[in-house]
Write a protein that holds these residues in place. Sequence first.
Motif, mmCIF file in Angstrom:
data_model
loop_
_atom_site.group_PDB
_atom_site.id
_atom_site.type_symbol
_atom_site.label_atom_id
_atom_site.label_comp_id
_atom_site.label_asym_id
_atom_site.label_seq_id
_atom_site.Cartn_x
_atom_site.Cartn_y
_atom_site.Cartn_z
ATOM 1 N N SER A 206 50.000 19.789 -33.034
ATOM 2 C CA SER A 206 49.902 20.343 -34.386
ATOM 3 C C SER A 206 49.529 21.818 -34.297
ATOM 4 O O SER A 206 49.025 22.286 -33.265
ATOM 5 C CB SER A 206 48.846 19.594 -35.187
ATOM 6 N N PRO A 207 49.732 22.595 -35.378
ATOM 7 C CA PRO A 207 49.359 24.017 -35.352
ATOM 8 C C PRO A 207 47.885 24.243 -35.032
ATOM 9 O O PRO A 207 47.536 25.203 -34.349
ATOM 10 C CB PRO A 207 49.706 24.489 -36.773
ATOM 11 N N VAL A 208 47.004 23.362 -35.519
ATOM 12 C CA VAL A 208 45.576 23.501 -35.229
ATOM 13 C C VAL A 208 45.316 23.338 -33.739
ATOM 14 O O VAL A 208 44.588 24.131 -33.127
ATOM 15 C CB VAL A 208 44.757 22.467 -36.033
ATOM 16 N N ASP A 209 45.929 22.329 -33.125
ATOM 17 C CA ASP A 209 45.733 22.089 -31.693
ATOM 18 C C ASP A 209 46.288 23.235 -30.856
ATOM 19 O O ASP A 209 45.690 23.631 -29.855
ATOM 20 C CB ASP A 209 46.390 20.769 -31.284
ATOM 21 N N VAL A 210 47.425 23.765 -31.254
ATOM 22 C CA VAL A 210 48.027 24.887 -30.529
ATOM 23 C C VAL A 210 47.099 26.092 -30.562
ATOM 24 O O VAL A 210 46.852 26.750 -29.539
ATOM 25 C CB VAL A 210 49.398 25.246 -31.120
ATOM 26 N N ARG A 551 54.152 19.104 -34.828
ATOM 27 C CA ARG A 551 54.322 20.542 -34.941
ATOM 28 C C ARG A 551 54.465 20.976 -36.398
ATOM 29 O O ARG A 551 54.236 22.139 -36.734
ATOM 30 C CB ARG A 551 55.534 21.010 -34.128
ATOM 31 N N THR A 552 54.869 20.045 -37.294
ATOM 32 C CA THR A 552 55.040 20.392 -38.704
ATOM 33 C C THR A 552 53.857 19.969 -39.563
ATOM 34 O O THR A 552 53.891 20.123 -40.779
ATOM 35 C CB THR A 552 56.306 19.719 -39.268
ATOM 36 N N ALA A 553 52.800 19.405 -38.948
ATOM 37 C CA ALA A 553 51.659 18.932 -39.738
ATOM 38 C C ALA A 553 50.913 20.111 -40.346
ATOM 39 O O ALA A 553 50.677 21.124 -39.684
ATOM 40 C CB ALA A 553 50.717 18.110 -38.862
ATOM 41 N N SER A 554 50.520 19.991 -41.607
ATOM 42 C CA SER A 554 49.738 21.042 -42.250
ATOM 43 C C SER A 554 48.364 21.129 -41.589
ATOM 44 O O SER A 554 47.697 20.106 -41.428
ATOM 45 C CB SER A 554 49.573 20.745 -43.743
ATOM 46 N N PRO A 555 47.932 22.333 -41.180
ATOM 47 C CA PRO A 555 46.593 22.463 -40.596
ATOM 48 C C PRO A 555 45.544 21.933 -41.564
ATOM 49 O O PRO A 555 45.483 22.351 -42.716
ATOM 50 C CB PRO A 555 46.454 23.985 -40.394
ATOM 51 N N ALA A 556 44.728 20.988 -41.104
ATOM 52 C CA ALA A 556 43.840 20.280 -42.015
ATOM 53 C C ALA A 556 42.468 20.080 -41.401
ATOM 54 O O ALA A 556 42.305 20.077 -40.179
ATOM 55 C CB ALA A 556 44.438 18.914 -42.379
ATOM 56 N N ALA A 557 41.458 19.900 -42.281
ATOM 57 C CA ALA A 557 40.098 19.624 -41.833
ATOM 58 C C ALA A 557 40.016 18.229 -41.228
ATOM 59 O O ALA A 557 39.319 18.003 -40.245
ATOM 60 C CB ALA A 557 39.129 19.758 -43.004
ATOM 61 N N ILE A 558 40.705 17.255 -41.833
ATOM 62 C CA ILE A 558 40.804 15.905 -41.294
ATOM 63 C C ILE A 558 42.275 15.671 -40.953
ATOM 64 O O ILE A 558 43.134 15.739 -41.832
ATOM 65 C CB ILE A 558 40.319 14.853 -42.306
ATOM 66 N N GLN A 559 42.576 15.438 -39.693
ATOM 67 C CA GLN A 559 43.954 15.293 -39.271
ATOM 68 C C GLN A 559 44.461 13.887 -39.601
ATOM 69 O O GLN A 559 44.494 12.999 -38.749
ATOM 70 C CB GLN A 559 44.086 15.596 -37.778
ATOM 71 N N LEU A 560 44.833 13.690 -40.843
ATOM 72 C CA LEU A 560 45.402 12.421 -41.284
ATOM 73 C C LEU A 560 46.890 12.444 -40.963
ATOM 74 O O LEU A 560 47.630 13.279 -41.503
ATOM 75 C CB LEU A 560 45.176 12.231 -42.781
ATOM 76 N N PRO A 561 47.380 11.562 -40.092
ATOM 77 C CA PRO A 561 48.797 11.604 -39.728
ATOM 78 C C PRO A 561 49.709 11.370 -40.931
ATOM 79 O O PRO A 561 49.387 10.583 -41.828
ATOM 80 C CB PRO A 561 48.929 10.467 -38.697
#
Length: 858
Positions: A206-210, A551-561
Motif C-alpha cells: 500500500s502507499p503507506v507501507d511504501v 497499491r491502490t488502497a487509500s492511505p488510512a489510519a486503520i488499514q481495512l482491506p
Amino acid sequence: MTFTASHTILLRRQGLLFVEAGTAALPSNFIEAFEINLAKLGYAVSTRLRQRLQTISTEALTLLQAQVWSVLAENLGGHRTHVPLYRKFPDDVPADTSGLWRRRVLSHFMQAEGQPCLHCGQTGTTHVLNPCMHVVCDQCFDGSNYSACPICERQVDRQSAFFQREPAKGMSTENVRLKLLDLGVSAAQAARALFGSFCERTQAMSPVDVADLSAIVTEYGAEVLPWLPTTIPVRENIAHVFGTLLRQCGPAVAMPAAAPYMNTATDVLRLVASYSGADPGLLPQTVVREFTLAEARKKKPYRQLFAHSYYDRYTSLKLPVEINRFKMAKLGRPLRRALMAFMESLPAESMTEDMLRHRSYWIWLGEFLHPAEYRLRFPKVALAFEIVRGKAPDGSPAPAWLTYYGKLEAAINLSDAGSMTALLLQRPGELARRFDHALRIAGDDQAAVEGLLAGLERCAPQFSTPVLLTLHALLPTRGTQARSRVYWPKGSVVNGVFARDTRAVLAPAAIARSVAIVERELLARLAGKPGVGDFIIDTRLKTIMVPFNERTASPAAIQLPRGSTIGIAPDKTIRLFLHWCEPERAHCNTDLDLSVGFYDAQWQHVGTCSYYQRELQGEFGRIAVSAGDLTSAPYPDGASEFIDLDCVVAEKHGIRYAVAVVNNYSGQAFEELEHAFVGLMLRGDTGGDHFDPRTVEMKFNLQGGDGIFMPMVLDLEKKSLHWLDVYSRGNLEFNNVASSNTAITSICPTMIDYFASGVRANMFDLALLHAAARAQRVLLRGEHNIVIERIAGESASQFLQRLRGGEGAEVAAFDLRHDQQTMAALLDGDMVLPQATLAYILKPGAMAGALSASDYLA
C-alpha cells in the motif's frame, strides 16, 4: 532525545515509544499532564512506559509530548483546525436550503453597500466581506454561526464586524476505549524487523507501507544491507528498496547489492523509476496539457462533454492525459554503465522480450541511457534497443520480433488448448493468472484438462501465497455464473469496472481437483513456518477480506482491506468528515463536496444530504444534517465539512443503504491538493468539538484525479459498514450525488454482491489455514467460544475440515497456555494475550505491536 523517521513509523504502526532511561525523578503531576493530553487523542500509556518517562527531564518530556502529539494527531486528522461553515453545527443549520439559495442569489446580484437590506429592509446592518466583496446583513445571516461568506461560501477575512464571537465548544462527553502506547526496547531492532516484514511481503504494498519502507532505508542507508532477506518476492518491492538505496548511497553501493535480486530488464526499469521518485508499478503518468477546442472534441474521453455549445467560448482547454513515461532523475555515467552492464548479463532473447512489454517506457529511458554510445561494450543491449525502437541508429529497420504474448494470444484465438498450456507452463505466473481461462479453452477436452491440472500441481510451489489464496477462493465459485464480473485494472486508484459475466462455467470435477491441489500447497507452505501451541481466531474475521491490490488502497489510519464489512454501533450518531487544503500557490479555488445518498433495499434513491439539501427530514425526525458547503480551502487552514447521520431514524423511513460520497465539484484533482482526507466518527455526544479524535473510527487520504470517490456504504438493516474504497471518473466538474447517481447505484451494489459471493479470500479462512498447518489447539472466538484440539497423527487437511465444521468443545472462557508460542487473529484488541503473542488485530485498541494483515500472507 532524537525523534527519527523510524520512531515516527513505529509509534504510528505499533504504538511503541523508545525512551532512554535518565536520572531524573519527575513529579507525578508532570506525567499525569502528559497522560491527560494523550487521552484527548484516545491514547493511554503502559505502566512500564510511565515508569521510564519519570526518569527523563522536564525539557525532554515536553519535547517528547510535542512529537508524539504531532504523529498521533496527524494519523487521526486531529492536526488540522476543523471549522465548518455553520459553527453551531449540528444545531442552527438552515432547513430551507432552497429559500437560502434564493436569498444568496438576490444578495449576490442586487445588494449594494450602504443600501437597506433587500430582505429585512433595515439600514446600517450590512457589511462588506473581503476579498469576495459580498454585502451581507447581520440580521438576515447569523454572524455567530457562519465561518465564511454566507453568499459565496468562500473563506474570507474573519476580522469583519459581521462575524460575531461564538461560545467555544468543549470536549464531548464520550465513553471511549483508549489505545495503548508501550515502551519499546530497541528502535533499530524494531525497524529491522519491520523492514524485513516489508521485504518478505508477497504482494505489492500500500502507499503507506511504501512510504514507511522508503523512510527506513533513507534513515539507515547502507546499514540495511545486512538486514536484507535471501529473497524479496515482489518485483516492485525490490525497486522500492534499492531505488531508495541508490539515491542515498549511489551506484557503487546499491547496484552490487541489488544485482542478486534482479533477473529481468523490467527489474532495471522499475529500479530507475523508483530512483526517479516514480511508481515502479509502471503505471501511466497523468499530466495536464493544452489542446485546442477542435483537438479536445476529438479526444475519446471528452467527446460527448465538449460537444455541448457551452464550450464554444473556449479556444483552448487544459486536460489531463496519460503518458507512459516519468520524470527522469539524473543518470550519471557510473549509473548508466552499471545498469547496462547488468542488462548485458541477461539472456538476449528474454531481455528483448521483456523490453517490448513496456516499449514506450524503454524508448523514453533510452533517451537518457544512450545505448548507442556503448554499442561495442554492450552489444546485446544496443541491439535490444534497436528492436524496441523499430530501427537502428542509421535508420535501417530493426529485425522483426514475435513476442511471447503474441504467441499466447494466437493460441487463445485458435482455441488451441495444447499450445496455450505449453506456453503457460513456461511462465508459472501466467499459468496462475490465466488458469480459469485455460480451463475454459480446454472445455470438454479431457486430455487438455489433465495436462492443465498436472501443470498446476507442478507449478503451484512457484506461485506466491496471495495468488494461491485468490485461486483457492475463486475456483469454488466458478461452478455457477456470477451476476457481474468485476475487473481490477492496474492504476493509482481503483475505478469501478465490471461487466456481465459471459464466462462458461467450469466442470465440478475440475474445480474440486484444482482446489485440492491449491489447498495442499497452501497447507504445506504454511507448515514450514514455526509451530504454535494455541491459535485464537475471531469468527468476525469472516467479513474482513485478505488484502489485495494494495497499491491502490487509500492511505488510512486503520488499514481495512477493500471489500471488508465491519459492524457499527446503532445507538451512535455517525459523523462523516472531510478536510482539504489547496496548495500554497494555488491559482484557483477547489470545491470538494461531502454528501450522503440514501437508498431503499432495491437501490431506489430515497433522499440526499449535501450542499443542495443540507437537512434531510422525515416523518420520524431528522435523518441527516450537513455542516454546510465551503467552496474554497485556502492554504494553510483549508476547509472542513461534516454530515451527521442518525441510523435509527433513517431506518424508520425505509432507508436501507447510506452511501458516503466525496465529489470533486471543481478545481484541482484530489492528488494535487496540499492534503485531503475523509473519515468517520462514532459520536455518543454530538455537542462539544466538531472534531473529536478519540471517536475517529476511520480516516483515509484522498488520491487520484477528478471525479467521484465512494469510500463506504452503510447497511442500516444489518448495522454494518461496507468498505469499498472505489473511485469513478465522473465529469471534469459539477459532480454531485444527483449526477453521480448512476455510478452509485451500479457500482455500490455490484461491489457488495461481489465481495459477499466469496470470490475473494477472507482473513478467517486464511487464519484457519495457518492454524490447521501450525497449531496444536485452536480457539474459535465468537458468539460461542469453541476449543478444537489436534488429534495425534491427524493431517493438516483433516484438521482443517474439523476446524471448518467447528467440531470442538464449547467453553465459557479460554484457558491460554503461557508456556507455548501463541498466535491470534482478532478484530478488536480487547483480549488479554500472553506475552509475545504474534497477533493480527484489525483495530488494536489496547494491544500494541500487532502484525498487519499482509504479514499473514508472507
